[in-house]
Write a protein that holds these residues in place. Structure first.
Motif, PDB file in Angstrom:
ATOM      1  N   SER A   1     -11.593 -26.685 -62.379  1.00  0.00           N
ATOM      2  CA  SER A   1     -12.579 -26.316 -63.273  1.00  0.00           C
ATOM      3  C   SER A   1     -12.460 -24.762 -63.815  1.00  0.00           C
ATOM      4  N   ALA A   2     -12.810 -24.562 -64.895  1.00  0.00           N
ATOM      5  CA  ALA A   2     -12.754 -23.203 -65.401  1.00  0.00           C
ATOM      6  C   ALA A   2     -13.516 -22.406 -64.368  1.00  0.00           C
ATOM      7  N   GLY A   3     -12.904 -21.473 -64.234  1.00  0.00           N
ATOM      8  CA  GLY A   3     -13.308 -20.356 -63.049  1.00  0.00           C
ATOM      9  C   GLY A   3     -12.883 -20.707 -61.612  1.00  0.00           C
ATOM     10  N   ASP A   4     -12.306 -21.680 -61.299  1.00  0.00           N
ATOM     11  CA  ASP A   4     -11.718 -21.919 -60.230  1.00  0.00           C
ATOM     12  C   ASP A   4     -10.325 -21.166 -59.953  1.00  0.00           C
ATOM     13  N   CYS A   5     -10.333 -20.573 -58.791  1.00  0.00           N
ATOM     14  CA  CYS A   5      -8.822 -19.718 -58.692  1.00  0.00           C
ATOM     15  C   CYS A   5      -8.409 -20.023 -57.259  1.00  0.00           C
ATOM     16  N   LEU A   6      -6.883 -19.673 -57.229  1.00  0.00           N
ATOM     17  CA  LEU A   6      -6.223 -19.962 -55.668  1.00  0.00           C
ATOM     18  C   LEU A   6      -5.408 -18.813 -55.848  1.00  0.00           C
ATOM     19  N   THR A   7      -5.053 -18.707 -54.807  1.00  0.00           N
ATOM     20  CA  THR A   7      -3.864 -17.336 -54.359  1.00  0.00           C
ATOM     21  C   THR A   7      -2.645 -18.248 -53.729  1.00  0.00           C
ATOM     22  N   ILE A   8      -1.658 -17.768 -54.141  1.00  0.00           N
ATOM     23  CA  ILE A   8      -0.455 -18.139 -53.483  1.00  0.00           C
ATOM     24  C   ILE A   8       0.335 -17.128 -53.048  1.00  0.00           C
ATOM     25  N   TYR A   9       0.799 -17.184 -51.592  1.00  0.00           N
ATOM     26  CA  TYR A   9       1.597 -16.339 -50.923  1.00  0.00           C
ATOM     27  C   TYR A   9       2.993 -17.077 -50.591  1.00  0.00           C
ATOM     28  N   ASN A  10       3.977 -16.313 -50.884  1.00  0.00           N
ATOM     29  CA  ASN A  10       5.258 -17.056 -50.637  1.00  0.00           C
ATOM     30  C   ASN A  10       5.626 -16.155 -49.078  1.00  0.00           C
ATOM     31  N   ASN A  11       5.551 -17.104 -48.102  1.00  0.00           N
ATOM     32  CA  ASN A  11       5.629 -16.410 -46.800  1.00  0.00           C
ATOM     33  C   ASN A  11       7.195 -16.728 -46.476  1.00  0.00           C
ATOM     34  N   SER A  12       8.128 -16.248 -47.080  1.00  0.00           N
ATOM     35  CA  SER A  12       9.540 -16.644 -47.082  1.00  0.00           C
ATOM     36  C   SER A  12      10.213 -15.395 -47.543  1.00  0.00           C
ATOM     37  N   ALA A  13      11.590 -15.557 -47.092  1.00  0.00           N
ATOM     38  CA  ALA A  13      12.441 -14.593 -47.591  1.00  0.00           C
ATOM     39  C   ALA A  13      13.319 -15.146 -48.914  1.00  0.00           C
ATOM     40  N   SER A  14      13.046 -16.268 -49.188  1.00  0.00           N
ATOM     41  CA  SER A  14      13.422 -17.122 -50.410  1.00  0.00           C
ATOM     42  C   SER A  14      12.457 -17.310 -51.638  1.00  0.00           C
ATOM     43  N   THR A  15      12.953 -17.302 -52.708  1.00  0.00           N
ATOM     44  CA  THR A  15      12.002 -17.626 -53.923  1.00  0.00           C
ATOM     45  C   THR A  15      11.625 -18.966 -53.866  1.00  0.00           C
ATOM     46  N   ILE A  16      10.066 -19.270 -54.303  1.00  0.00           N
ATOM     47  CA  ILE A  16       9.741 -20.323 -54.437  1.00  0.00           C
ATOM     48  C   ILE A  16       9.364 -20.949 -55.743  1.00  0.00           C
ATOM     49  N   THR A  17       9.170 -21.996 -56.169  1.00  0.00           N
ATOM     50  CA  THR A  17       8.632 -22.204 -57.530  1.00  0.00           C
ATOM     51  C   THR A  17       7.201 -22.744 -57.546  1.00  0.00           C
ATOM     52  N   ILE A  18       6.506 -22.126 -58.603  1.00  0.00           N
ATOM     53  CA  ILE A  18       5.134 -22.569 -58.826  1.00  0.00           C
ATOM     54  C   ILE A  18       5.227 -23.489 -60.134  1.00  0.00           C
ATOM     55  N   THR A  19       5.055 -24.752 -60.023  1.00  0.00           N
ATOM     56  CA  THR A  19       5.432 -25.786 -61.048  1.00  0.00           C
ATOM     57  C   THR A  19       4.141 -26.088 -61.940  1.00  0.00           C
ATOM     58  N   GLN A  20       4.321 -26.006 -63.088  1.00  0.00           N
ATOM     59  CA  GLN A  20       3.216 -26.579 -64.073  1.00  0.00           C
ATOM     60  C   GLN A  20       3.236 -27.938 -64.126  1.00  0.00           C
ATOM     61  N   GLY A  21       2.000 -28.504 -63.445  1.00  0.00           N
ATOM     62  CA  GLY A  21       2.010 -29.984 -63.354  1.00  0.00           C
ATOM     63  C   GLY A  21       1.920 -30.834 -64.685  1.00  0.00           C
ATOM     64  N   SER A  22       2.259 -32.138 -64.685  1.00  0.00           N
ATOM     65  CA  SER A  22       2.263 -32.603 -66.088  1.00  0.00           C
ATOM     66  C   SER A  22       0.686 -32.742 -66.693  1.00  0.00           C
ATOM     67  N   GLY A  23       0.741 -32.455 -67.885  1.00  0.00           N
ATOM     68  CA  GLY A  23      -0.635 -32.164 -68.527  1.00  0.00           C
ATOM     69  C   GLY A  23      -1.284 -30.862 -68.419  1.00  0.00           C
ATOM     70  N   VAL A  24      -0.468 -29.984 -67.780  1.00  0.00           N
ATOM     71  CA  VAL A  24      -1.172 -28.668 -67.596  1.00  0.00           C
ATOM     72  C   VAL A  24      -0.304 -27.413 -68.298  1.00  0.00           C
ATOM     73  N   THR A  25      -1.102 -26.579 -68.712  1.00  0.00           N
ATOM     74  CA  THR A  25      -0.521 -25.407 -69.475  1.00  0.00           C
ATOM     75  C   THR A  25      -0.790 -24.451 -68.303  1.00  0.00           C
ATOM     76  N   LEU A  26       0.313 -23.560 -67.885  1.00  0.00           N
ATOM     77  CA  LEU A  26       0.306 -22.620 -67.090  1.00  0.00           C
ATOM     78  C   LEU A  26       0.804 -21.238 -67.829  1.00  0.00           C
ATOM     79  N   ARG A  27       0.072 -20.565 -68.093  1.00  0.00           N
ATOM     80  CA  ARG A  27       0.383 -19.244 -68.850  1.00  0.00           C
ATOM     81  C   ARG A  27       0.712 -18.061 -68.117  1.00  0.00           C
TER      82      ARG A  27
END
Length: 136
Positions: A74-100
């Motif tokens: 819901s609006a106002g919810d947040c989360l942090t993502i930490y890439n705990n590796s030496a490689s690049t990871i992807t943060i994927t925009q799920g179906s029906g989601v707008t990720l700006r």
């Protein structure tokens, strides 16, 4: 008419228990987090992960793809993502989601470089803004 009276005194902490109630206690947690918490609980994942509502206000500590889901936050919810590796990871925009991408008009999946940190904020139903260090 009454003349206002100027009170010249220094307020001090009182000890009166006149308004104390033995049957009343203030909560010391909100949604499972201690009031005044100064840390972010970690949720460690080693495979592709889709956050759940219980992950709001937490940090996904991962070395794999994170999929931002539709209809969960819901609006106002947040989360942090930490890439705990030496490689690049992807943060994927799920179906029906707008990720700006914060500060731009760009939408879509984002890459989080090695040891980068991203913050994802839900700003409206299925609309999120992402920003952070190591985010491209």
């Amino acid at each position: 008419a009454t003349t206002p009276v100027e009170i010249k005194s220094t307020p001090t902490a009182g000890t009166s228990k006149r308004f104390a109630r033995a049957d009343h206690a203030h909560p010391n947690t909100v949604d499972g987090l201690a009031i005044g918490t100064k840390s972010i609980p970690l949720v460690s994942k080693t495979v592709s992960y889709t956050p759940v509502v219980g992950d709001a206000a937490k940090c996904i500590n991962t070395n794999a793809t994170v999929i931002i889901p539709s209809g969960v936050f819901s609006a106002g919810d947040c989360l942090t993502i930490y890439n705990n590796s030496a490689s690049t990871i992807t943060i994927t925009q799920g179906s029906g989601v707008t990720l700006r991408f914060a500060g731009t008009a760009a939408t879509g999946d984002r890459s989080l470089l090695q040891y980068g940190v991203a913050m994802v904020l839900c700003v409206a139903a299925n609309t999120f803004v992402i920003s952070g260090g190591g985010l491209v």
